[in-house]
Scaffold this motif. Structure first.
Motif, mmCIF file in Angstrom:
data_model
loop_
_atom_site.group_PDB
_atom_site.id
_atom_site.type_symbol
_atom_site.label_atom_id
_atom_site.label_comp_id
_atom_site.label_asym_id
_atom_site.label_seq_id
_atom_site.Cartn_x
_atom_site.Cartn_y
_atom_site.Cartn_z
ATOM 1 N N ILE A 1 0.854 -1.188 0.000
ATOM 2 C CA ILE A 1 0.000 0.000 0.000
ATOM 3 C C ILE A 1 0.886 1.232 0.000
ATOM 4 O O ILE A 1 1.742 1.390 0.870
ATOM 5 N N ASP A 2 0.672 2.105 -0.983
ATOM 6 C CA ASP A 2 1.397 3.366 -1.062
ATOM 7 C C ASP A 2 0.512 4.453 -0.470
ATOM 8 O O ASP A 2 -0.431 4.916 -1.113
ATOM 9 N N LEU A 3 0.788 4.849 0.759
ATOM 10 C CA LEU A 3 -0.043 5.838 1.443
ATOM 11 C C LEU A 3 0.067 7.227 0.825
ATOM 12 O O LEU A 3 -0.834 8.045 1.000
ATOM 13 N N THR A 4 1.139 7.490 0.087
ATOM 14 C CA THR A 4 1.279 8.818 -0.518
ATOM 15 C C THR A 4 0.219 9.074 -1.579
ATOM 16 O O THR A 4 -0.163 10.209 -1.813
ATOM 17 N N GLY A 5 -0.271 8.027 -2.204
ATOM 18 C CA GLY A 5 -1.297 8.198 -3.227
ATOM 19 C C GLY A 5 -2.697 8.267 -2.664
ATOM 20 O O GLY A 5 -3.640 8.619 -3.370
ATOM 21 N N ILE A 6 -2.868 7.947 -1.390
ATOM 22 C CA ILE A 6 -4.191 7.908 -0.774
ATOM 23 C C ILE A 6 -4.508 9.207 -0.040
ATOM 24 O O ILE A 6 -5.615 9.709 -0.111
#
Length: 111
Positions: A74-79
């Motif tokens: 999971i890439d939190l920067t995109g969320i």
């Protein structure tokens, strides 16, 4: 005459190296991260930019998947963009998990 190297042997700036890159240097962190995840421990990797975190993740995920472990990234920067409601933020995480685990046919993010 310059020697030609396969693409996987070239120096790469940014992003993760291919899982089979011969230029990857194994570190103690590779073993520690793998063993911790295999033991079901919560693991995190903190380091400076361009220090191999993504490559470590890619190689470890490939190793675990080869052993039958389902892995998700999971890439939190995109969320976490501006003006995101908590519901949309969590929906982004669920969507990442569904996508990473290839569960789109079994689960619909809308429902």
């Amino acid at each position: 005459m310059m020697k030609e190297f396969p693409v996987s042997d070239e120096y790469q700036i940014g992003g993760s190296l291919p899982a089979d890159a011969s230029s990857y240097v194994m570190r103690q962190a590779d073993l520690d991260f793998y063993e911790g995840l295999k033991a079901g421990e919560f693991c995190y990797v903190l380091n400076s930019r361009q220090m191999g975190k993504s490559s470590l993740r890619v190689r470890t995920m490939q190793r675990l998947q080869a052993e039958g472990t389902v892995c998700a990234s999971i890439d939190l920067t995109g969320i976490g963009k501006e003006d995101v409601t908590p519901e949309k933020w969590y929906a982004g995480i669920v969507n990442s998990l569904v996508s990473s685990c290839q569960l789109e046919r079994r689960y619909s993010i809308r429902t």
